[in-house]
Design a protein around this motif. Structure first.
Motif, PDB file in Angstrom:
ATOM      1  N   ALA A   1      52.899  78.697  76.846  1.00 11.12           N
ATOM      2  CA  ALA A   1      54.034  78.712  75.922  1.00 11.12           C
ATOM      3  C   ALA A   1      55.300  78.116  76.521  1.00 11.12           C
ATOM      4  CB  ALA A   1      54.313  80.146  75.470  1.00 11.12           C
ATOM      5  N   VAL A   2      55.316  77.831  77.830  1.00  9.48           N
ATOM      6  CA  VAL A   2      56.533  77.332  78.458  1.00  9.48           C
ATOM      7  C   VAL A   2      56.966  76.008  77.841  1.00  9.48           C
ATOM      8  CG1 VAL A   2      57.573  76.492  80.595  1.00  9.48           C
ATOM      9  CG2 VAL A   2      56.181  78.567  80.623  1.00  9.48           C
ATOM     10  N   GLU A   3      56.058  75.055  77.740  1.00  6.03           N
ATOM     11  CA  GLU A   3      56.425  73.740  77.211  1.00  6.03           C
ATOM     12  C   GLU A   3      56.886  73.816  75.758  1.00  6.03           C
ATOM     13  OE1 GLU A   3      56.990  71.009  78.694  1.00  6.03           O
ATOM     14  OE2 GLU A   3      56.333  71.726  80.657  1.00  6.03           O
ATOM     15  N   PRO A   4      56.153  74.497  74.854  1.00  3.02           N
ATOM     16  CA  PRO A   4      56.648  74.604  73.484  1.00  3.02           C
ATOM     17  C   PRO A   4      57.995  75.310  73.386  1.00  3.02           C
ATOM     18  CG  PRO A   4      54.371  75.352  73.616  1.00  3.02           C
ATOM     19  CD  PRO A   4      54.796  75.058  74.992  1.00  3.02           C
ATOM     20  N   LEU A   5      58.220  76.318  74.225  1.00  4.25           N
ATOM     21  CA  LEU A   5      59.502  77.018  74.200  1.00  4.25           C
ATOM     22  C   LEU A   5      60.635  76.085  74.595  1.00  4.25           C
ATOM     23  CD1 LEU A   5      61.282  79.529  73.947  1.00  4.25           C
ATOM     24  CD2 LEU A   5      60.690  80.091  76.316  1.00  4.25           C
ATOM     25  N   MET A   6      60.430  75.322  75.656  1.00  5.45           N
ATOM     26  CA  MET A   6      61.491  74.428  76.114  1.00  5.45           C
ATOM     27  C   MET A   6      61.764  73.333  75.086  1.00  5.45           C
ATOM     28  SD  MET A   6      62.316  76.089  78.641  1.00  5.45           S
ATOM     29  CE  MET A   6      63.763  75.044  78.834  1.00  5.45           C
ATOM     30  N   ALA A   7      60.728  72.873  74.421  1.00  3.02           N
ATOM     31  CA  ALA A   7      60.935  71.881  73.360  1.00  3.02           C
ATOM     32  C   ALA A   7      61.763  72.483  72.224  1.00  3.02           C
ATOM     33  CB  ALA A   7      59.589  71.379  72.840  1.00  3.02           C
ATOM     34  N   ALA A   8      61.497  73.748  71.892  1.00  2.00           N
ATOM     35  CA  ALA A   8      62.231  74.409  70.813  1.00  2.00           C
ATOM     36  C   ALA A   8      63.688  74.656  71.191  1.00  2.00           C
ATOM     37  CB  ALA A   8      61.544  75.718  70.445  1.00  2.00           C
ATOM     38  N   LEU A   9      63.939  74.912  72.480  1.00  2.00           N
ATOM     39  CA  LEU A   9      65.300  75.201  72.936  1.00  2.00           C
ATOM     40  C   LEU A   9      66.101  73.941  73.241  1.00  2.00           C
ATOM     41  CD1 LEU A   9      64.596  78.199  75.349  1.00  2.00           C
ATOM     42  CD2 LEU A   9      65.773  78.311  73.145  1.00  2.00           C
ATOM     43  N   GLU A  10      65.463  72.792  73.269  1.00  2.00           N
ATOM     44  CA  GLU A  10      66.135  71.545  73.665  1.00  2.00           C
ATOM     45  C   GLU A  10      67.413  71.286  72.875  1.00  2.00           C
ATOM     46  OE1 GLU A  10      67.085  68.165  75.686  1.00  2.00           O
ATOM     47  OE2 GLU A  10      65.592  69.698  76.213  1.00  2.00           O
ATOM     48  N   PRO A  11      67.480  71.560  71.566  1.00  4.64           N
ATOM     49  CA  PRO A  11      68.739  71.306  70.849  1.00  4.64           C
ATOM     50  C   PRO A  11      69.929  72.117  71.374  1.00  4.64           C
ATOM     51  CG  PRO A  11      66.927  71.480  69.290  1.00  4.64           C
ATOM     52  CD  PRO A  11      66.388  71.907  70.622  1.00  4.64           C
ATOM     53  N   LEU A  12      69.673  73.169  72.135  1.00  2.00           N
ATOM     54  CA  LEU A  12      70.757  73.976  72.700  1.00  2.00           C
ATOM     55  C   LEU A  12      71.186  73.487  74.078  1.00  2.00           C
ATOM     56  CD1 LEU A  12      69.526  77.545  71.641  1.00  2.00           C
ATOM     57  CD2 LEU A  12      71.615  76.411  70.848  1.00  2.00           C
ATOM     58  N   ARG A  13      70.604  72.409  74.542  1.00  6.73           N
ATOM     59  CA  ARG A  13      70.976  71.863  75.850  1.00  6.73           C
ATOM     60  C   ARG A  13      72.473  71.589  75.890  1.00  6.73           C
ATOM     61  NH1 ARG A  13      68.605  69.510  80.119  1.00  6.73           N
ATOM     62  NH2 ARG A  13      66.536  69.634  79.138  1.00  6.73           N
ATOM     63  N   GLY A  14      73.111  72.023  76.964  1.00 10.42           N
ATOM     64  CA  GLY A  14      74.540  71.788  77.139  1.00 10.42           C
ATOM     65  C   GLY A  14      75.422  72.896  76.614  1.00 10.42           C
ATOM     66  N   VAL A  15      74.858  73.794  75.798  1.00 11.41           N
ATOM     67  CA  VAL A  15      75.636  74.960  75.363  1.00 11.41           C
ATOM     68  C   VAL A  15      75.633  75.969  76.505  1.00 11.41           C
ATOM     69  CG1 VAL A  15      75.831  76.842  73.695  1.00 11.41           C
ATOM     70  CG2 VAL A  15      74.994  74.600  72.952  1.00 11.41           C
ATOM     71  N   PRO A  16      76.793  76.456  76.959  1.00 10.21           N
ATOM     72  CA  PRO A  16      76.800  77.430  78.046  1.00 10.21           C
ATOM     73  C   PRO A  16      75.924  78.627  77.705  1.00 10.21           C
ATOM     74  CG  PRO A  16      79.029  76.694  77.555  1.00 10.21           C
ATOM     75  CD  PRO A  16      78.144  76.146  76.482  1.00 10.21           C
ATOM     76  N   GLY A  17      75.205  79.129  78.701  1.00  7.16           N
ATOM     77  CA  GLY A  17      74.332  80.271  78.463  1.00  7.16           C
ATOM     78  C   GLY A  17      74.062  81.051  79.727  1.00  7.16           C
ATOM     79  N   VAL A  18      73.618  82.280  79.545  1.00  3.15           N
ATOM     80  CA  VAL A  18      73.169  83.132  80.646  1.00  3.15           C
ATOM     81  C   VAL A  18      71.854  83.766  80.232  1.00  3.15           C
ATOM     82  CG1 VAL A  18      75.482  83.623  81.550  1.00  3.15           C
ATOM     83  CG2 VAL A  18      74.489  85.122  79.806  1.00  3.15           C
ATOM     84  N   PHE A  19      71.037  84.142  81.236  1.00  2.00           N
ATOM     85  CA  PHE A  19      69.774  84.786  80.913  1.00  2.00           C
ATOM     86  C   PHE A  19      69.389  85.790  81.992  1.00  2.00           C
ATOM     87  CE2 PHE A  19      68.564  81.065  83.408  1.00  2.00           C
ATOM     88  CZ  PHE A  19      67.529  81.509  84.221  1.00  2.00           C
ATOM     89  N   VAL A  20      68.636  86.802  81.556  1.00  3.15           N
ATOM     90  CA  VAL A  20      67.948  87.736  82.443  1.00  3.15           C
ATOM     91  C   VAL A  20      66.499  87.812  81.977  1.00  3.15           C
ATOM     92  CG1 VAL A  20      70.007  89.117  82.946  1.00  3.15           C
ATOM     93  CG2 VAL A  20      68.535  89.756  81.019  1.00  3.15           C
ATOM     94  N   PHE A  21      65.631  88.314  82.838  1.00  2.00           N
ATOM     95  CA  PHE A  21      64.211  88.377  82.508  1.00  2.00           C
ATOM     96  C   PHE A  21      63.774  89.801  82.194  1.00  2.00           C
ATOM     97  CE2 PHE A  21      62.830  84.282  84.914  1.00  2.00           C
ATOM     98  CZ  PHE A  21      63.078  83.546  83.778  1.00  2.00           C
TER      99      PHE A  21
END
Length: 300
Positions: A90-110
């Motif tokens: 699922a990593v590749e499909p997830l990153m493709a789906a999130l690509e439009p958000l590239r450049g928007v500041p963000g933070v993440f935890v797991f």
């Protein structure tokens, strides 16, 4: 047919109908819109996109399309509170789906399902035994969490899993602190705790599972706003009543959405996301639609 048999048949039919609706509702992806007066007086609005608990499988095409559409909300900041994938594929499909958000500041935890693939648990155990145990997590099949972290960082997001960071968000200094997953007992708040950043426009705490020990500590340290996920909003709720469980020690009344938390004489705003997915072994939702939230933070 006797009255007993008729009653049993009616109960069975109602149960089947509810289960069938739960299979439909799991794909009724929703954007919740919330306004919160939390910014300093005279401040311009900030739009924060809170996403959590995708539990993505490669075959989840509708979910991927929904995630791809989120950039259209125009967020100033993305907060991702974990449990992104349910399989390595699922990593590749997830990153493709999130690509439009590239450049928007963000933070993440797991969360746990960034580290380990899910496995079957009897759903009734949540009602009879409380929060699911982390016992045996380390014997489960690992997911490529290090690759996932690198890919998120490639989008321009900052990893605050056991870390602190200061970001420029729409021209304002915003301070963050985050912990690892408390549900797996991986959290170490002392490593990131301490007084708030007095120069910051906003101080934000981020964690996957909203265990009270973390909410207490972050609130007492002066966080303005805390983000968490993990609960799935209860996932299966009773119409007119709400959630029965939270899968942590947070009370069901605060299983999703905005609330406040008080500790150490201070009060913080808390937002818990009901999340966008489910475990592949419990692929249904009832009276609890899958969601992301767009929080518009406004001047107090």
């Amino acid at each position: 047919m006797s009255r007993v048999l008729k009653a049993a048949a009616a109960v069975a039919a109602a149960g089947a109908a509810c289960f069938g609706w739960g299979l439909i509702e799991r794909s009724l992806f929703t954007v919740r819109r919330v306004e919160l007066d939390v910014l300093p007086s005279g401040s311009p609005d900030l739009k924060v996109l809170h996403v959590s608990d995708f539990h993505l499988l490669a075959r989840h095409r509708l979910k991927q399309e929904f995630i791809s559409s989120l950039a259209g909300l125009g967020p100033d900041l993305v907060v991702n509170t974990g449990d992104n994938i349910s399989q390595a594929a699922a990593v590749e499909p997830l990153m493709a789906a999130l690509e439009p958000l590239r450049g928007v500041p963000g933070v993440f935890v797991f969360g746990s399902n960034d580290y380990y693939a899910p496995h079957f648990r009897n759903p009734l155990r949540y009602l009879t035994h409380g929060p699911s145990s982390s016992d045996g997590e380390r014997t489960r099949r690992e997911l490529p969490f290090e690759e996932l972290a690198q890919r998120f960082e490639g989008l321009g997001w900052t990893n605050i899993t056991q870390g602190r960071a200061v970001l420029d968000v729409a021209g304002h200094r915003v301070a963050f602190r985050g912990t690892d997953d408390a549900h797996l007992d991986r959290d170490d708040y002392l490593a990131v705790g301490g007084p708030p950043d007095e120069q910051a426009f906003l101080n934000i705490g981020v964690t996957h599972a909203p265990y009270l020990r973390l909410l207490d500590a972050m609130t007492a340290d002066g966080m303005d706003l805390i983000f968490a996920g993990h609960t799935h909003g209860g996932q299966v709720c009773v119409p007119g009543y709400g959630a029965l469980i939270t899968n942590c020690d947070l009370e069901p009344e605060r299983v999703k959405g905005l609330s406040t938390h008080t500790s150490g004489g201070k009060t913080a705003h808390l937002h818990v996301s009901a999340g966008l997915g489910t475990s592949p072994y419990a692929p249904y939702r009832f009276a609890c639609r899958p969601e992301v939230t767009l929080l518009t933070l406004r001047s107090a």
